[in-house]
Design a protein around this motif. Structure first.
Motif, PDB file in Angstrom:
ATOM      1  N   SER A 108       0.844  -1.213   0.000  1.00  9.73           N
ATOM      2  CA  SER A 108       0.000   0.000   0.000  1.00  9.73           C
ATOM      3  C   SER A 108       0.868   1.249   0.000  1.00  9.73           C
ATOM      4  CB  SER A 108      -0.923   0.015   1.219  1.00  9.73           C
ATOM      5  OG  SER A 108      -1.825  -1.045   1.176  1.00  9.73           O
ATOM      6  N   TYR A 348      -8.692  -2.420  -2.097  1.00  9.70           N
ATOM      7  CA  TYR A 348      -7.478  -1.593  -2.089  1.00  9.70           C
ATOM      8  C   TYR A 348      -7.774  -0.235  -1.480  1.00  9.70           C
ATOM      9  CZ  TYR A 348      -5.065  -5.000  -5.010  1.00  9.70           C
ATOM     10  OH  TYR A 348      -4.475  -6.140  -5.477  1.00  9.70           O
ATOM     11  N   TYR A 390      -0.699  -7.395   1.969  1.00  8.22           N
ATOM     12  CA  TYR A 390      -1.847  -6.561   2.324  1.00  8.22           C
ATOM     13  C   TYR A 390      -2.549  -7.233   3.494  1.00  8.22           C
ATOM     14  CZ  TYR A 390      -1.336  -4.553  -2.397  1.00  8.22           C
ATOM     15  OH  TYR A 390      -0.859  -3.953  -3.523  1.00  8.22           O
TER      16      TYR A 390
END
Length: 582
Positions: A108, A348, A390
């Motif tokens: 990220s 996301y 993630y």
């Protein structure tokens, strides 16, 4: 800028010593005009004293001035050495801090900062700060001492001419403030434009073969030219402002000199001032103006370095989304290689819609769990959640019975052998790349991993075998060879869990089949998770998970899915005939 001052702590002693030397240098430089004034007043103009006595006085005073100048020169050398050491040490520490911070980033954060921007921040931005620190140590302490000391000394010589110093200081301040206000906004623009130029250059170099294949060299040249011109034009504007500043300062300096001579001549004519005092006053005025010149140079550098410091601080202040728990749990050794997804959903950062929705399945040791689906269905995203590249938004992922968020990242990733979709090799040799998986691997381990991954075929063809050179990113070998070496690197690690993210895509069908057979034989007790586009790659897996638009639409073996899952059948029939699928 202030946020980065903590990195100067190891060099406090060096900075204090530099300040002491600068003070000594300033005192020495401020004393010289007095000696010169004495030579003129007491040596040259005293005609009533015998010439031999005057010559002796001039020589003795000159020797003292020479020794003072020599001491000042030694101070300058010492300060230069200390300033360079502090600036270089600071830049080294900053680069280390930025690199270490980036190493801790999850995907990220890496998505937030572009690669080109991180490279610019680690190189160009830190160089800007290094240059500023070196100049500040040399000038920012010296200039105020010279400025204040020069004013005091000048007023001592002639209080009636002190208004000239006031005119000089006010003129210089107006000029510096005007330049500062004009140039400041442009420095941030310059750093962003450097980022853009680096990005265009990097894309051009990495995609050179594609550019040539599509004959888009002219478009790329135009794109680069635009980025280059934007940077050049902004630099030209800033340089024009700087070019205007220094001649203006010289004009002020020369104007002040004329004022001093004009006013001093009147004072001398009125017998209220001696020639030597006027010359000393002139030198003090020049020292004051020089001090402002130094400070103005620093003030010009500060805006650009300040922008660079903000960009570096932005990286250093960024907190990774994925952190180790305060009290990490240990993995359950009774459940080696056991992976379970429980109602996992993920989106996301900044996205409004989940890319994975309510995913649940288990992957068991001794089994191959294959994941298949159309492009964009979330296959790679799904497996990136296992090593915590993630974190899930909802649900849980369990490895060996423990939530991955409750395990330290190091312990979790020690259990996983990961082969990414895009194979990444490092400059060095074949052996050094394989040892990236385990630096203590034996020669037998290297041979075994190379044999299982079907890499020995091309390694043996090379003159130096395992010592053969690998260029940056493996540019001197084929895509299939890169994939086989990436697989061998994961095998050398000997983990409990293997993740292959479409890692057989560059292999021919024969090599693909031989590799899968070897993996099945040699990794019988390991958990294998395999992402693939080819039906032939996944059809022999014990469990196949079919994804469509981020949702599981089928779980089972090949035979079961051919009967029950429409999406799987569509993919299968688009690749193989009925006879091949039976």
């Amino acid at each position: 800028m202030l946020k980065l001052t903590k990195y100067l702590k190891p060099f406090i002693c060096h900075i204090i010593l530099a300040i002491i030397l600068l003070f000594a240098q300033a005192m020495a430089d401020l004393s010289l005009p007095d000696y010169m004034s004495n030579i003129i007043n007491n040596g040259i103009q005293q005609n009533n004293i015998p010439i031999v006595t005057r010559q002796k006085y001039i020589i003795n005073t000159g020797i003292v001035m020479l020794l003072i100048s020599l001491a000042s020169a030694l101070c300058i050398v010492g300060v230069g050495f200390l300033a360079s050491k502090v600036a270089a040490g600071l830049s080294c520490n900053l680069r280390k801090a930025v690199f270490t911070k980036v190493q801790s980033f999850s995907k990220s954060e890496l998505d937030k900062f572009s690669t080109a921007s991180l490279i610019t921040r680690t190189t160009n931005d830190i160089t800007q700060i290094q240059t500023l620190v070196a100049l500040m140590i040399r000038m920012v302490f010296y200039a105020p001492i010279m400025g204040v000391g020069g004013v005091i000394k000048a007023i001592e010589k002639s209080p009636s001419m002190s208004w000239i110093i006031g005119v000089a200081v006010i003129s210089l301040l107006i000029l510096i403030v005007a330049v500062f206000l004009i140039a400041m906004p442009k420095f941030k623009t310059i750093q962003n434009l450097i980022d853009r130029l680096n990005l265009v250059t990097r894309e051009n170099l990495s995609g050179m073969m594609v550019i040539r294949a599509f004959n888009t060299q002219a478009f790329e040249e135009e794109r680069f030219d635009m980025a280059n011109k934007n940077l050049t034009n902004t630099n030209i504007f800033v340089n024009r402002v700087m070019a205007f500043m220094f001649p203006t300062m010289m004009l002020i300096m020369n104007g002040i000199t004329l004022l001093i001579v004009w006013a001093g001549a009147k004072e001398i004519a009125a017998s209220s001032m001696q020639v030597g005092d006027m010359m000393a006053f002139m030198q003090y005025a020049m020292q004051i103006i020089s001090a402002f010149l130094m400070l103005s140079f620093i003030f010009i550098m500060i805006p650009r370095a300040s922008v660079a410091a903000q960009r570096i601080a932005e990286v250093l202040d960024t907190q990774p989304e994925i952190k180790d728990p305060k009290n990490p749990k240990s993995l359950d050794n009774d459940l080696k290689g056991y992976i379970e997804f429980k109602n996992v959903s993920f989106r996301y950062h900044g996205a409004q819609k989940n890319i994975l929705e309510n995913i649940s399945f288990t992957a068991l040791p001794g089994e191959t769990t294959a994941i298949i689906g159309s492009t964009g269905s979330g296959k790679s995203t799904l497996i990136n959640l296992i090593p915590r590249f993630y974190d899930v938004n909802e649900g849980q992922i369990l490895v060996n019975g423990v939530d991955v968020r409750d395990i330290s990242q190091s312990d979790l990733r020690d259990k996983i052998g990961y082969v990414p979709q895009k194979s990444s090799l490092f400059s060095g040799t074949i052996e050094s790349n394989l040892r990236y998986g385990n630096e203590n691997a034996s020669q037998e381990d290297l041979l075994e991993a190379a044999n299982i991954s079907q890499a020995m075929e091309f390694i043996n063809e090379k003159t130096n075998a395992f010592e053969s050179e690998i260029s940056q990113d493996g540019s001197n070998i084929s895509g299939g060879q890169k994939q086989r070496l990436s697989i061998a690197r994961a095998l050398i690690k000997k983990p409990e869990i293997f993740i292959f993210d479409d890692s057989f895509s560059a292999l021919d069908f024969k090599t693909d089949a031989a590799l899968r057979k070897s993996l099945k034989e040699k990794l019988a007790s390991s958990t294998i998770i395999l992402v693939a586009q080819r039906i032939s790659t996944v059809m022999n897996a014990e469990k196949i998970i079919v994804l469509d638009e981020g949702k599981v639409v089928g779980i089972g073996n090949h035979k079961q899915l051919m009967e029950s899952c429409t999406t799987y059948k569509e993919i299968a029939f688009s690749q193989l005939s009925k006879e091949e699928l039976s």
